[in-house]
Design a protein around this motif. Structure first.
Motif, short mmCIF file in Angstrom:
data_model
loop_
_atom_site.label_atom_id
_atom_site.label_comp_id
_atom_site.label_asym_id
_atom_site.label_seq_id
_atom_site.Cartn_x
_atom_site.Cartn_y
_atom_site.Cartn_z
N LYS A 133 0.82 -1.21 0.00
CA LYS A 133 0.00 0.00 0.00
C LYS A 133 0.86 1.27 0.00
N ALA A 134 2.16 1.10 0.10
CA ALA A 134 3.07 2.26 0.14
C ALA A 134 3.75 2.49 -1.20
N THR A 135 3.25 1.87 -2.26
CA THR A 135 3.89 1.98 -3.56
C THR A 135 4.05 3.43 -4.00
N ASP A 136 3.01 4.23 -3.81
CA ASP A 136 3.06 5.63 -4.27
C ASP A 136 4.08 6.46 -3.49
N ILE A 137 4.43 6.00 -2.31
CA ILE A 137 5.43 6.72 -1.52
C ILE A 137 6.82 6.55 -2.14
N PHE A 138 7.10 5.36 -2.65
CA PHE A 138 8.43 5.04 -3.16
C PHE A 138 8.56 5.24 -4.67
N VAL A 139 7.49 5.04 -5.40
CA VAL A 139 7.54 5.10 -6.86
C VAL A 139 6.88 6.40 -7.32
N LEU A 140 7.67 7.33 -7.82
CA LEU A 140 7.14 8.61 -8.26
C LEU A 140 6.58 8.54 -9.68
N LYS A 141 7.18 7.72 -10.53
CA LYS A 141 6.72 7.63 -11.91
C LYS A 141 6.99 6.21 -12.42
N LYS A 142 5.90 5.54 -12.83
CA LYS A 142 6.02 4.17 -13.32
C LYS A 142 6.04 4.15 -14.85
N PRO A 143 6.91 3.33 -15.43
CA PRO A 143 6.87 3.17 -16.89
C PRO A 143 5.55 2.51 -17.30
N LYS A 144 5.10 2.79 -18.51
CA LYS A 144 3.87 2.18 -19.00
C LYS A 144 4.05 0.67 -19.17
N GLY A 145 2.99 -0.04 -18.81
CA GLY A 145 3.00 -1.48 -19.00
C GLY A 145 3.84 -2.25 -18.00
N VAL A 146 4.18 -1.63 -16.87
CA VAL A 146 5.02 -2.28 -15.87
C VAL A 146 4.36 -2.18 -14.49
N ASP A 147 4.30 -3.28 -13.78
CA ASP A 147 3.85 -3.29 -12.39
C ASP A 147 5.07 -3.21 -11.48
N ILE A 148 5.03 -2.29 -10.54
CA ILE A 148 6.12 -2.15 -9.58
C ILE A 148 5.54 -2.17 -8.18
N LYS A 149 6.06 -3.05 -7.35
CA LYS A 149 5.60 -3.13 -5.97
C LYS A 149 6.79 -3.23 -5.03
N PRO A 150 6.81 -2.41 -3.98
CA PRO A 150 7.89 -2.54 -2.99
C PRO A 150 7.72 -3.80 -2.16
N GLU A 151 8.82 -4.45 -1.87
CA GLU A 151 8.80 -5.67 -1.05
C GLU A 151 9.34 -5.44 0.35
N ASN A 152 10.32 -4.54 0.44
CA ASN A 152 10.95 -4.28 1.73
C ASN A 152 11.50 -2.87 1.72
N ALA A 153 11.39 -2.19 2.87
CA ALA A 153 12.00 -0.87 3.05
C ALA A 153 12.48 -0.78 4.49
N SER A 154 13.79 -0.87 4.68
CA SER A 154 14.35 -0.90 6.03
C SER A 154 15.41 0.17 6.19
N TYR A 155 15.58 0.63 7.44
CA TYR A 155 16.46 1.76 7.72
C TYR A 155 17.21 1.53 9.03
N TYR A 156 18.45 2.06 9.06
CA TYR A 156 19.28 2.03 10.26
C TYR A 156 19.74 3.46 10.54
N VAL A 157 19.66 3.85 11.81
CA VAL A 157 20.11 5.17 12.24
C VAL A 157 20.97 5.00 13.49
N TYR A 158 22.16 5.58 13.48
CA TYR A 158 23.06 5.48 14.63
C TYR A 158 23.54 6.89 15.04
N TYR A 159 23.68 7.07 16.35
CA TYR A 159 24.23 8.31 16.89
C TYR A 159 25.53 7.99 17.63
N LYS A 160 26.43 8.99 17.66
CA LYS A 160 27.74 8.81 18.29
C LYS A 160 27.97 9.90 19.33
N TYR A 161 28.55 9.49 20.47
CA TYR A 161 28.85 10.44 21.54
C TYR A 161 30.22 11.08 21.27
N TRP A 162 30.24 12.41 21.32
CA TRP A 162 31.50 13.14 21.11
C TRP A 162 31.44 14.47 21.85
#
Length: 510
Positions: free
Chosen positions: A381-410
């Motif tokens: 259901k998040a396809t429109d979030i990731f895909v801004l423009k789809k080529p004609k005649g092609v189905d595109i569906k996201p399967e996974n979207a993962s993220y890592y965020v790290y902070y460092k003490y200094w």
């Protein structure tokens, strides 16, 4: 080549040469046993508190040794375990270096200082592994605490850190959530790439309070303590950035750059700025598929994944959040404990929200890291979030979207340190029966390699670049000394092999 090993436990402080000789002459008691070189040297580590470093071309780490046991001096024990009387032994601070006198290790040529016009650098190379599983650990921070210089390990657990000669007497801090921190003298990296084995810390049972703690209270304390833990004033980051596209495990394009970032404080409503210092693009000339894939706003996504500044919905507790929060564990980071808070969307909500884990320092309530993904049950259901423009005649569906965020003490504050995003799509042409779908993997990654708080000012508009465009289409002057004196994320083995395999083109734009 990863040719050296660093042990696990240490208790003693630094020692002079005279004291070093006394240490080697002290007697220790070892049992009669049959174990590997690694296991026997670890027994000495347990008794004496010293790390061992050795060239694996000289000493076979996994060789089984039939050890007779008994009381021997530390020096004699090393000779018996290594079965080599010609091994040279040198005590350096908390470490014992084992090496051949007649020749430096074969990898020296890869580690000699790099000359860059007016500056000389010591290059520290290592692979970081889990001491129990022997598996490489990605995303480990390696930094010189006093200077703000640092990098992280790649997906293969490897890092390379370029250290100005003026800072070569410093120590490299090796740290990652869930492991004991290691502090290693830069001197030990001068001639040898090393293997660093990190050990998880056993948390006393009385400190593991899971069910009785309100996880939302922990998150609120983290948010309330932001003024104490994070910077309000702008700073300069020198950052390395990489984005790439793979199709069916084949690299299509790879863009790498070094940025200077004007990073605003967490309370500021002003946007961050990016100045492009260096850039290069590698594209696969053999990839002639008519379906063109482009990554948009990878830089902007990296900056907005600073979830302390740009609060995401799973950290927004101002209204009734659509998430269930659960404290699932306690872990260790550096020298302190951290709460592990899991979150996922409430039952009955069928929209694509995030799920993941937060790591929050148990003592000062600082957010240390976050790992999260779009809930796989609803990602289609998040396809429109990731895909801004789809080529004609092609189905595109996201399967996974993962993220890592790290902070460092200094220097008394926590700063954004490392961002990683991975999105996978399935693509298939419409109205064609029995055609297998194609897998597209898009990734972006940014690591802060230096922090500077002196005389920080916004960039003139003409010097900054737009972060919301397709970065790989940015015009640039190619520099064949691209790496120069900058710290970067090393390409992992698979990526390095892919770059070598393809018929690549370095775009030179005048």
């Amino acid at each position: 080549m990863r040719s050296c090993f660093i042990g696990i436990i240490c208790f003693f402080g630094c020692c002079s040469f005279a004291k070093a000789e006394e240490i080697l002459d002290q007697e220790i008691q070892l049992p009669k046993t049959r174990e590997t070189t690694y296991e026997l040297l670890n027994r000495i580590t347990d008794l004496t508190g010293f790390f061992f470093i050795y060239d694996s071309d000289v000493i076979r780490n996994e060789k089984k040794i039939k050890f007779s046991g008994g009381k021997h001096t530390l020096r004699q024990s090393i000779y018996l375990i290594t079965q080599n009387q010609n091994i040279q032994i040198k005590v350096m601070g908390r470490h014992i270096l084992l090496y051949k006198k007649e020749a430096l290790p074969s990898s020296v040529s890869k580690s000699v200082p790099i000359i860059n016009d007016s500056l000389t650098y010591v290059v520290a190379k290592a692979m970081v592994k889990d001491a129990q599983t022997q598996e490489p650990i990605p995303h480990v921070s390696a930094s010189i605490a006093e200077t703000g210089i640092g990098t992280i390990t790649n997906q293969s657990g490897e890092f390379m850190l370029k250290i100005p000669l003026s800072d070569s007497t410093q120590y490299i801090q090796i740290s990652h959530v869930g492991y004991n921190q290691q502090i290693i003298p830069v001197e030990l990296f001068r001639n040898n790439p090393v293997d660093i084995y990190m050990q998880t810390k056993i948390i006393p049972l009385e400190e593991v309070i899971i069910g009785l703690v309100n996880p939302q209270k922990i998150i609120r304390e983290m948010l309330n303590n932001k003024p104490i833990n994070y910077q309000k004033d702008p700073v300069y980051f020198t950052a390395f950035y990489r984005e790439g596209i793979e199709k069916k495990n084949t690299l299509i394009s790879l863009t790498e750059a070094v940025f200077q970032i004007y990073k605003t404080g967490f309370e500021s409503s002003a946007n961050d700025q990016v100045k492009l210092l260096k850039m290069r693009k590698i594209s696969n000339e053999d990839e002639h598929d008519s379906l063109i894939v482009k990554m948009r706003a990878g830089i902007d996504a990296s900056l907005r994944l600073d979830i302390i500044k740009y609060i995401p919905d799973f950290l927004d507790l101002s209204n009734e959040p659509p998430f269930i929060y659960t404290k699932i564990d306690m872990t260790v980071t550096d020298s302190s404990l951290a709460h592990v808070i899991a979150f996922e969307q409430k039952p009955g909500i069928a929209e694509p929200f995030y799920k993941g884990e937060l790591y929050i320092d148990a003592e000062n309530s600082a957010l240390l890291a976050a790992h999260f993904e779009v809930d796989p049950r609803y990602i289609d259901k998040a396809t429109d979030i990731f895909v801004l423009k789809k080529p004609k005649g092609v189905d595109i569906k996201p399967e996974n979207a993962s993220y890592y965020v790290y902070y460092k003490y200094w220097n008394g504050k926590y700063y954004l340190n490392h961002i990683r995003g991975d999105v996978t799509f399935k693509m298939k042409k419409k109205n064609i029966l029995f055609q297998p779908s194609k897998s597209i993997h898009i990734f972006f990654e940014m690591v802060v390699c230096k922090i500077d708080t002196c005389d920080v000012k916004r960039f003139p508009r003409k010097e900054s670049i737009s972060t919301r465009t397709v970065f790989s289409e940015t015009k640039f002057h190619y520099d064949n000394r691209f790496w120069d004196d900058f710290n970067v994320i090393l390409p992992e083995k698979e990526l390095n092999e892919a770059i070598t395999r393809i018929s690549s083109k370095i775009e030179e734009m005048e």
